[in-house]
Scaffold this active site. Structure first.
Site, PDB file in Angstrom:
ATOM      1  CG  ASP A 138      -0.356  70.732 -47.907  1.00  9.72           C
ATOM      2  OD1 ASP A 138      -1.531  70.314 -47.886  1.00  9.72           O
ATOM      3  OD2 ASP A 138       0.357  70.703 -48.922  1.00  9.72           O
ATOM      4  CG  ASP A 166       0.675  61.521 -54.103  1.00 13.55           C
ATOM      5  OD1 ASP A 166      -0.288  62.221 -54.427  1.00 13.55           O
ATOM      6  OD2 ASP A 166       0.802  61.024 -52.969  1.00 13.55           O
TER       7      ASP A 166
END
Length: 246
Positions: A8, A129
């Site tokens: 990330d 998500d």
């Protein structure tokens, strides 16, 4: 079943967030390529790369790092973060993405999803998500009332073949996977499913791999690898062990 180590990227660094909150970022590597190289050295079969700056702003900001990672390996790269236009999708693919991950745009811009599926087919992945059982978008800053199971069914009818189910409530918390959520999503759609969120140990990986769903194909792991709870090789071995024993 494949272990997907996460890289990330925020502000050009490899970080991990807690529950998708940008103010909780912990920097683990000044250069994302260092993280990628570590996972590759440990035997990663694929990498999951997220442009967090892109996710927050709606436009990719770290594709140069994707290019650098691509130049270092031939394993599949799954790339997401800010891919909310056809141009952004093409730039990510040009940078070396084998799969492109859509989030907000998958439900906010149906025409874009249809275009992406028509042009790139199996290379398109949608990330569901979820926070408190509902879809969160806009870099996890916007909470919706969309039901992830209904969304998964609708996406499959439109031709989507790959889904990520991400539990934001568990992301970066090392509190274990959302097994019930995985069960619900895996039962909602025959699309190939990758899970993300809360993995803290090899036993967590075994618990996911032990679920009776043939469409469950992988697990994304971030913080547990950075914190050295287990190595990529150990995690992949745990998944292989459970898959082989079925």
């Amino acid at each position: 079943m494949i272990l997907w180590p996460a890289v990330d990227i925020l502000g050009g660094q490899a970080v991990r967030l807690q529950r998708g909150e940008f103010g909780t970022a912990t920097v683990y590597d000044q250069d994302p390529l260092e993280a990628a190289a570590r996972w590759l050295a440990e035997g990663a079969r694929a990498l999951h790369v997220v442009d967090l700056d892109g996710a927050r702003t709606g436009n990719p900001a770290n594709l140069e790092h994707v290019r650098r990672i691509r130049s270092a390996t031939e394993v599949p790269l799954q790339v997401g973060g800010g891919l909310r236009s056809a141009g952004a999708i093409e730039r990510a693919i040009d940078a070396g993405a084998d799969r492109i991950v859509l989030g907000t745009s998958a439900y906010s811009d149906p025409a874009l999803l249809d275009e992406a599926l028509g042009k790139h087919g199996e290379r398109v992945v949608v990330s569901l998500d979820t926070r408190r059982g509902r879809i969160a978008g806009g870099g996890w800053l916007e909470q919706t009332e969309l039901d992830p199971e209904a969304l998964a069914r609708g996406l499959e009818r439109r031709g989507l073949r790959h889904i990520i189910y991400s539990s934001i409530d568990r992301d970066g918390m090392l509190e274990g996977p959302d097994l019930e959520g995985i069960e619900r999503i895996a039962s909602s759609s025959p699309a190939a499913l990758i899970y993300s969120g809360g993995i803290a140990s090899s036993r967590d990986l075994e618990a996911v791999a032990g679920l009776p769903h043939a469409n469950l194909r992988g697990v994304i792991v971030g913080k547990a690898l950075y914190e050295r709870r287990f190595t990529v090789a150990e995690g992949q071995e745990a998944l292989d062990r459970c898959t082989t024993s079925e």
